[in-house]
Design a protein around this motif. Sequence first.
Motif: not given
Length: 260
Positions: A180-190, A226-233
């Motif tokens: 989101i605007n280049g900021y990654p939200y990522e989880v290593t899971a299937t 990068h925190s997956v809980f970073e608020r969305i701008p």
Amino acid sequence: MVVYYENSNGEKLNLMRSPYHVVEADWYDADWEETTSGYEKTIAVDIFGKQSEFVENMERLYRIIAVDSENGVCGRLYVNGAYLRCMAMKSKKSGWKGYVYSEAEITLLAPELEWIQETKKSFYPQEEKTSIEGLDFEFDFEFDFAENKRGVEQWNVDHITSSDFKMIIFGPCINPRILINGYPYEVTATLEKQEYMVIDSIEQTVTKYMSNGTAANLFNERGFDHSVFERIPPGLLTVNWPGDFGFDMVLLLKRREAKW
């Protein structure tokens, strides 16, 4: 104007429809002073009806607001689609006219002065690559001038501050990653088909829900760089993802006063 109180049992009390009518309220008053004791909001409600109806109306008012106060949990006061988490602290009656009319002054206590408007956008799987607009020609060349991409969308968020969110990712997919605007939200899971995962920025949780109804905690599988809980701008968001899975974004737009 749509105004109602919804208690923790899901029971609703419409405060702008007979026999209840709000005559005064301070939900348009804002306060930026932080406090640990909560914020009070006061509404004055006219209640009326024929004698037998009036008794039922007063009892219904009590039953709906008392549920949360007795159990020490918050309900929601909705004003024009936005809600404030709160519970009743006082209910004072005045203007008593027999069993046909009364005015109730209800004092609500909110732990945070946050009127929340939820807004949602769904991002669907994009199996076909799409060409960037403006580079295609009416006739074909032996090669394509257009850069092919999939999993690209934009979303204009009309707000003034960053927002908490819930991100619901649907399977099947492996190690989902969303920019989101280049900021990654990522989880290593299937995630298998009919499974989904929820990233909740308020609760700071990552949970996988399986097709058999069980849930798994994926907190330790979240991205750590990068925190997956970073608020969305706010503003114009560019959203990128592989395109082979879909997801929903629910933003919690918060403000200090109810929306006009």
